[in-house]
Design an enzyme around this catalytic site. Structure first.
Site: not given
Ligand code: CTP
Length: 397
Positions: A208, A286, A341
């Site tokens: 990402n 691969k 969370k």
């Molecule tokens: N996070 C995490 N582990 C994951 C996904 C997210 O620890 N597998 C943590 C990120 O570091 C951040 C928070 O969760 O602090 C929210 O991440 P975000 O990408 O905004 O949310 P998601 O949980 O991925 O939810 P969505 O994609 O539905 O918005």
């Protein structure tokens, strides 16, 4: 006092170099161990003999001095100290530092070091005020370099204004402040940062746009307030901060393992952009183009690291801070995310394409806790980090 503190002192080429002799004396009086480095230009103003005699140490001067390499390589020399002080920091040295040049011993040490750096600029008023120097200064501050001075005053070149190096005792005071116990001293804090890379096969992965800039700035700001920081980072674009414990990981699963290994901690900030899914059974060969059509990738969900830690019964940190990267309905989504969370605070930011947050230097955040919602004005990621670190220090006090 500076008892037992190792200070690498880089003396640049300016008339203020004579004040650095006194600075050495003042630091040693307070118990510091001073290793001096003298640039070629510095030698025009003070002699190696006087520097070495006052420091009670070898003075290092040449990048390719074989003796020094045998005793102590330049990489090692840059890392043995608790603090690197550059005094005087000339316009030239500041320019080299800001651009990452390494063409002599001083600039090579400054590029190779992973310890904090404090500079005491000294130069002509016009040079100080020049847009290039001010640009370099802003870059260095953004990189976490500490700055003391310069002061206003009469200058050796006959002009008046800012550019005089800070006095030795002012530099000593800045060094002492650097080492003094901050409000977070004694607190062990975990910070996750950067993206994760989820393999498809040995050459391809899903990633990402996270650069790691916000997480890195947070780790640096917490460390500056005295915290012992463990920094668990995915493959980020920005270099990791100096002076913290760094654990490099690639995938979400590795990140979870590294996070669990740091527990217990007093607080944790989850700034990483963790991939929500990984490819089920990533190929160890691969994937080839074939007549059979396009490859079919099956996904499985990655562990939610934040939720796992925030909801754990054992070893839950006292303060858990999550981030919410949203592209729409930021406040509503982030408020719901905090509850889902189980974290104490959530720092919400708008990462939609037009916001410039992903990979950019600025951020506009909303901080949500159990009691209130604060919208912070647009500021640099470094400023967001400082304000968040101060808020955490208050909450943990
Ligand atoms: N996070 C995490 N582990 C994951 C996904 C997210 O620890 N597998 C943590 C990120 O570091 C951040 C928070 O969760 O602090 C929210 O991440 P975000 O990408 O905004 O949310 P998601 O949980 O991925 O939810 P969505 O994609 O539905 O918005």
């Amino acid at each position: 006092m500076l008892t037992g503190k190792h200070i690498l002192l880089i003396i640049g080429g300016g008339i203020a170099a004579f004040k650095s002799l006194d600075l050495i004396r003042r630091m040693r009086e307070r118990g510091a161990i001073v290793t001096p480095v003298l640039t070629k230009a510095g030698e025009e103003f003070v002699t190696p003999l006087s520097v070495s005699a006052l420091a009670g140490s070898t003075v290092y001067r040449n990048l390719f001095d074989l003796n020094d390499e045998a005793e102590m390589g330049h990489i090692q020399l840059s890392r043995v100290s608790d603090l690197v002080v550059v005094a005087p920091a000339t316009a030239d040295l500041m320019g080299k530092m800001a651009s990452g040049l390494a063409n002599d011993l001083a600039s090579t040490l400054l590029l190779a070091t992973d310890t904090p750096v404090l500079i005491a600029p000294a130069m002509n008023v016009r040079m100080w005020q020049h847009a290039a120097t001010q640009r370099n200064l802003a870059t260095l501050k953004n990189d976490g370099v500490g700055v003391v001075g310069p002061n206003d005053g009469d200058m050796a070149c006959g002009e008046f204004g800012p550019g005089r190096m800070a006095e030795p005792l002012e530099i000593v005071a800045a060094i002492q402040t650097h080492f003094s116990a901050g409000p977070l001293s004694g607190q062990r804090i975990l910070v996750t940062s950067g993206p994760t890379h989820e393999p498809i096969d040995p050459v391809r992965y899903i990633a990402n746009r996270s650069s790691g800039a916000q997480g890195t700035a947070i780790a640096r700001a917490l460390s500056a307030l005295g915290a012992e920081v463990v920094f668990v980072t995915g493959p980020a674009d920005v270099p990791p901060p100096a002076g913290v414990d760094i654990v490099h990981v690639k995938t979400a699963q590795e990140m979870l393992g590294a996070v669990e290994a740091t527990l217990p901690v007093h607080a944790a900030v989850f700034a990483a952009a963790v991939a929500d899914w990984r490819v089920d059974c990533a190929s160890d060969r691969k994937l080839k183009k074939s007549k059979g059509g396009l490859p079919q990738l099956a996904f499985v969900e990655n562990p939610d690291i934040l939720r796992h830690i925030a909801q754990s019964k054992k070893d839950r940190p006292k303060l858990v801070v999550g981030f919410a990267a949203e592209t729409n309905d930021v406040l509503e989504n982030a408020t719901a995310k905090r509850l889902r969370k189980g974290c104490d605070w959530i720092v919400a930011n708008d990462v939609s394409t037009g916001s410039g947050v992903m990979g950019g230097a600025e951020n506009t955040v909303i901080v949500i806790d159990e009691h209130r919602t604060e919208t912070w004005p647009k500021m640099t990621k470094v400023e967001v980090a400082k304000r968040l670190a101060e808020r955490m220090a208050q909450a943990l006090a």
